[in-house]
Design a protein around this motif. Structure first.
Motif, PDB file in Angstrom:
ATOM      1  N   MET A   1       0.850  -1.179   0.000  1.00 16.16           N
ATOM      2  CA  MET A   1       0.000   0.000   0.000  1.00 16.16           C
ATOM      3  C   MET A   1       0.893   1.238   0.000  1.00 16.16           C
ATOM      4  O   MET A   1       1.804   1.367   0.821  1.00 16.16           O
ATOM      5  CB  MET A   1      -0.909   0.008   1.229  1.00 16.16           C
ATOM      6  CG  MET A   1      -1.821  -1.199   1.343  1.00 16.16           C
ATOM      7  SD  MET A   1      -3.083  -1.263   0.044  1.00 16.16           S
ATOM      8  CE  MET A   1      -4.209   0.018   0.590  1.00 16.16           C
ATOM      9  N   GLN A   2       0.642   2.157  -0.932  1.00 12.45           N
ATOM     10  CA  GLN A   2       1.455   3.356  -1.049  1.00 12.45           C
ATOM     11  C   GLN A   2       0.565   4.588  -1.124  1.00 12.45           C
ATOM     12  O   GLN A   2      -0.582   4.518  -1.572  1.00 12.45           O
ATOM     13  CB  GLN A   2       2.352   3.290  -2.289  1.00 12.45           C
ATOM     14  CG  GLN A   2       3.390   2.173  -2.227  1.00 12.45           C
ATOM     15  CD  GLN A   2       4.281   2.137  -3.462  1.00 12.45           C
ATOM     16  OE1 GLN A   2       4.211   3.018  -4.316  1.00 12.45           O
ATOM     17  NE2 GLN A   2       5.112   1.115  -3.562  1.00 12.45           N
ATOM     18  N   LEU A   3       1.122   5.721  -0.675  1.00 13.36           N
ATOM     19  CA  LEU A   3       0.377   6.969  -0.689  1.00 13.36           C
ATOM     20  C   LEU A   3       0.243   7.472  -2.126  1.00 13.36           C
ATOM     21  O   LEU A   3       1.227   7.602  -2.850  1.00 13.36           O
ATOM     22  CB  LEU A   3       1.107   8.015   0.169  1.00 13.36           C
ATOM     23  CG  LEU A   3       0.272   9.180   0.700  1.00 13.36           C
ATOM     24  CD1 LEU A   3      -0.800   8.670   1.648  1.00 13.36           C
ATOM     25  CD2 LEU A   3       1.165  10.181   1.407  1.00 13.36           C
ATOM     26  N   SER A   4      -0.997   7.751  -2.528  1.00 15.30           N
ATOM     27  CA  SER A   4      -1.271   8.212  -3.890  1.00 15.30           C
ATOM     28  C   SER A   4      -1.090   9.728  -3.977  1.00 15.30           C
ATOM     29  O   SER A   4      -1.016  10.423  -2.951  1.00 15.30           O
ATOM     30  CB  SER A   4      -2.700   7.857  -4.284  1.00 15.30           C
ATOM     31  OG  SER A   4      -3.625   8.695  -3.593  1.00 15.30           O
ATOM     32  N   MET A   9      -4.077   5.895   0.705  1.00 15.46           N
ATOM     33  CA  MET A   9      -3.367   4.640   0.517  1.00 15.46           C
ATOM     34  C   MET A   9      -4.010   3.831  -0.601  1.00 15.46           C
ATOM     35  O   MET A   9      -5.224   3.629  -0.623  1.00 15.46           O
ATOM     36  CB  MET A   9      -3.380   3.819   1.812  1.00 15.46           C
ATOM     37  CG  MET A   9      -2.362   4.280   2.838  1.00 15.46           C
ATOM     38  SD  MET A   9      -0.692   3.924   2.265  1.00 15.46           S
ATOM     39  CE  MET A   9       0.261   4.657   3.607  1.00 15.46           C
ATOM     40  N   ARG A  10      -3.185   3.365  -1.526  1.00 10.94           N
ATOM     41  CA  ARG A  10      -3.664   2.575  -2.649  1.00 10.94           C
ATOM     42  C   ARG A  10      -2.757   1.358  -2.864  1.00 10.94           C
ATOM     43  O   ARG A  10      -1.544   1.438  -2.664  1.00 10.94           O
ATOM     44  CB  ARG A  10      -3.693   3.417  -3.934  1.00 10.94           C
ATOM     45  CG  ARG A  10      -4.685   4.576  -3.878  1.00 10.94           C
ATOM     46  CD  ARG A  10      -6.108   4.063  -3.889  1.00 10.94           C
ATOM     47  NE  ARG A  10      -7.102   5.134  -3.862  1.00 10.94           N
ATOM     48  CZ  ARG A  10      -7.744   5.534  -2.770  1.00 10.94           C
ATOM     49  NH1 ARG A  10      -7.479   4.957  -1.608  1.00 10.94           N
ATOM     50  NH2 ARG A  10      -8.635   6.501  -2.831  1.00 10.94           N
ATOM     51  N   VAL A  12      -0.432  -1.272  -4.668  1.00 14.82           N
ATOM     52  CA  VAL A  12       0.511  -1.251  -5.789  1.00 14.82           C
ATOM     53  C   VAL A  12       1.169  -2.627  -5.875  1.00 14.82           C
ATOM     54  O   VAL A  12       1.687  -3.134  -4.883  1.00 14.82           O
ATOM     55  CB  VAL A  12       1.601  -0.169  -5.588  1.00 14.82           C
ATOM     56  CG1 VAL A  12       2.620  -0.230  -6.721  1.00 14.82           C
ATOM     57  CG2 VAL A  12       0.976   1.211  -5.507  1.00 14.82           C
ATOM     58  N   VAL A  14       4.064  -4.967  -6.520  1.00 12.82           N
ATOM     59  CA  VAL A  14       5.502  -4.748  -6.549  1.00 12.82           C
ATOM     60  C   VAL A  14       6.264  -5.914  -7.156  1.00 12.82           C
ATOM     61  O   VAL A  14       7.242  -5.720  -7.856  1.00 12.82           O
ATOM     62  CB  VAL A  14       6.041  -4.452  -5.134  1.00 12.82           C
ATOM     63  CG1 VAL A  14       5.574  -3.071  -4.687  1.00 12.82           C
ATOM     64  CG2 VAL A  14       5.608  -5.498  -4.130  1.00 12.82           C
ATOM     65  N   ASP A  99       4.989   8.804  12.554  1.00 13.62           N
ATOM     66  CA  ASP A  99       6.278   8.508  11.942  1.00 13.62           C
ATOM     67  C   ASP A  99       7.343   9.401  12.574  1.00 13.62           C
ATOM     68  O   ASP A  99       7.058  10.251  13.422  1.00 13.62           O
ATOM     69  CB  ASP A  99       6.178   8.750  10.434  1.00 13.62           C
ATOM     70  CG  ASP A  99       7.298   8.080   9.652  1.00 13.62           C
ATOM     71  OD1 ASP A  99       8.171   7.439  10.280  1.00 13.62           O
ATOM     72  OD2 ASP A  99       7.302   8.190   8.413  1.00 13.62           O
ATOM     73  N   ARG A 104       3.160  12.363   9.346  1.00 20.32           N
ATOM     74  CA  ARG A 104       2.807  11.107   8.699  1.00 20.32           C
ATOM     75  C   ARG A 104       2.446  10.062   9.750  1.00 20.32           C
ATOM     76  O   ARG A 104       2.918  10.089  10.877  1.00 20.32           O
ATOM     77  CB  ARG A 104       3.971  10.585   7.840  1.00 20.32           C
ATOM     78  CG  ARG A 104       4.377  11.533   6.712  1.00 20.32           C
ATOM     79  CD  ARG A 104       3.282  11.646   5.673  1.00 20.32           C
ATOM     80  NE  ARG A 104       3.675  12.495   4.561  1.00 20.32           N
ATOM     81  CZ  ARG A 104       3.409  13.789   4.470  1.00 20.32           C
ATOM     82  NH1 ARG A 104       2.757  14.396   5.461  1.00 20.32           N
ATOM     83  NH2 ARG A 104       3.782  14.493   3.429  1.00 20.32           N
ATOM     84  N   VAL A 106       2.161   5.837  10.453  1.00 21.66           N
ATOM     85  CA  VAL A 106       2.736   4.577   9.979  1.00 21.66           C
ATOM     86  C   VAL A 106       2.274   3.437  10.882  1.00 21.66           C
ATOM     87  O   VAL A 106       1.781   3.645  11.988  1.00 21.66           O
ATOM     88  CB  VAL A 106       4.280   4.618   9.971  1.00 21.66           C
ATOM     89  CG1 VAL A 106       4.781   5.624   8.948  1.00 21.66           C
ATOM     90  CG2 VAL A 106       4.822   4.944  11.371  1.00 21.66           C
ATOM     91  N   VAL A 131       0.913  -4.494   7.444  1.00 17.03           N
ATOM     92  CA  VAL A 131       2.084  -4.541   6.564  1.00 17.03           C
ATOM     93  C   VAL A 131       3.064  -5.646   6.933  1.00 17.03           C
ATOM     94  O   VAL A 131       3.946  -5.982   6.151  1.00 17.03           O
ATOM     95  CB  VAL A 131       2.821  -3.184   6.565  1.00 17.03           C
ATOM     96  CG1 VAL A 131       1.932  -2.092   5.991  1.00 17.03           C
ATOM     97  CG2 VAL A 131       3.280  -2.803   7.965  1.00 17.03           C
TER      98      VAL A 131
END
Length: 372
Positions: A1-4, A9-10, A12, A14, A99, A104, A106, A131
């Motif tokens: 999941m990555q920040l768009s 969060m979307r 992706v 890998v 974070d 941020r 996390v 995660v």
């Protein structure tokens, strides 16, 4: 999941290298709450149309005054996290926290009281809590959003309770964009280039204030304004059509147990925090009663209707969701599959309101404002 780029969060993809799964993309599609959410209906549970299945309902709070003060809503999940790890009931608890750059949020791992207190308080920002591979370990516990609880529940379908991690969740109004947090900090007079030492969305009292701290000053905004006028309006579309903001797939689900005004809406006057708590599973029931017996939590049983009465945002969303979904479909947008939720029946509570929400969703789709 990555920040768009939009601040959410979307997923992706890998790599498929080294995966033990034949088709991880297919498996993801089968559990992703953006595609499917199911409402558990255990035989032994009572059923509330807006709150889902439950075994018991309580009003509870932490007996640890530091946890109760620093937590956003009575410190219940904070105290449970510390207690689970200190007593060996869990090796670790996964949750969310600040974070290194506190703007941020996390995923964090809680292993004792110190790390539990460091993660105390709500984080109204995008984060992926699941995660680590250790979230599947039955010796772990997870504090996570209802949508992630649903995904984890589906992923573990077929496992016995003792083979699952403990799932703790909370009532969730939705996820604002990360950009909203950044904008709010700037609005309070802290530019992007100035380092923060801490950022708190609420807590340190109940409900607490949005507070950004630097080396030289603290700046803050009241909860009603920070959430209601700054963060909440940036919520992603998927959250606006969520059938389960109440953590139906968890073992325990916790919420603010607000005092309400004459209209039935929550008051946000500062006070000692209290939580509503719904026991969803037998495992959750054992955990709660052990925590009460050992003095970790204090409280009393309540009626589920009492919890629903002080959560108008959750009950109202369920009652209008069928209309929103129909409007979005008529507008040409695919919507997730929701199984086991009495949405059509709830829409009949106020047919005119449901129609108004259907029209609103249709117009939003046609204007291109859906899908963010």
């Amino acid at each position: 999941m990555q920040l768009s780029p939009e601040g959410f969060m979307r997923p992706v993809r890998v790599s498929r290298g080294g995966s033990a799964r034949a088709d991880p993309v297919t498996e993801f599609a089968e559990i992703c709450p953006g595609r499917i959410v199911s409402s558990p209906h255990p035989d032994s549970a009572e059923r509330h149309p807006q709150l889902g299945s439950y075994l018991e309902a309580w009003s509870v709070w932490a007996t640890d005054p530091d946890a109760r003060f620093r937590g956003a809503s009575g410190g219940v999940l904070t105290s449970l996290s510390a207690w689970l790890t200190q007593t060996g009931r869990a090796d670790r608890v996964f949750g969310a926290g600040p974070d290194v750059n506190p703007r941020r949020t996390v995923s964090v791992t809680i292993t004792d009281r110190k790390t539990a207190l460091a993660a105390a308080g709500s984080r109204y920002a995008p984060v992926a809590a699941l995660v680590s591979q250790h979230v599947l370990d039955p010796r772990s516990a997870v504090i996570t959003k209802p949508c992630e609880a649903s995904a984890l529940h589906r992923l573990l379908d077929g496992r016995e309770p003792e083979e699952r991690p403990l799932i703790l969740s909370f009532f969730c109004a939705g996820v604002p964009s990360q950009h909203a947090t950044d904008a709010l900090v700037r609005e309070l007079g802290v530019p992007d280039e100035e380092d923060l030492t801490a950022l708190r969305y609420r807590g340190s009292g109940w409900p607490g204030r949005f507070t950004a701290s630097t080396a030289s000053r603290d700046v803050s905004m009241d909860y009603r304004t920070s959430w209601g006028k700054r963060l909440g309006p940036t919520m992603q579309w998927r959250c606006k059509i969520c059938p389960d903001g109440v953590g139906e797939s968890a073992d325990l689900a916790v919420c603010d147990f607000w005092e309400v005004d004459e209209r039935g809406y929550p008051r946000f006057d500062e006070d000692d925090g209290k939580s509503g708590l719904l026991v969803r599973t037998e495992r959750g029931r054992r955990l709660l009663h052990d925590a009460l017996a050992e003095g970790v939590l204090d409280g009393a049983p309540v009626r589920a209707e009492g919890i629903a009465a002080v959560q108008p945002g959750q009950t109202g969303r369920r009652e209008t969701l069928f209309g929103r979904l129909m409007g979005a479909r008529l507008g040409g947008v695919r919507v997730p599959r929701y199984r086991g939720f009495p949405l059509a029946r709830l829409a009949l509570i106020d047919v005119r309101l449901s129609i108004r929400h259907a029209r609103g969703a249709f117009k939003r789709v046609r204007a291109g404002r859906v899908g963010r």
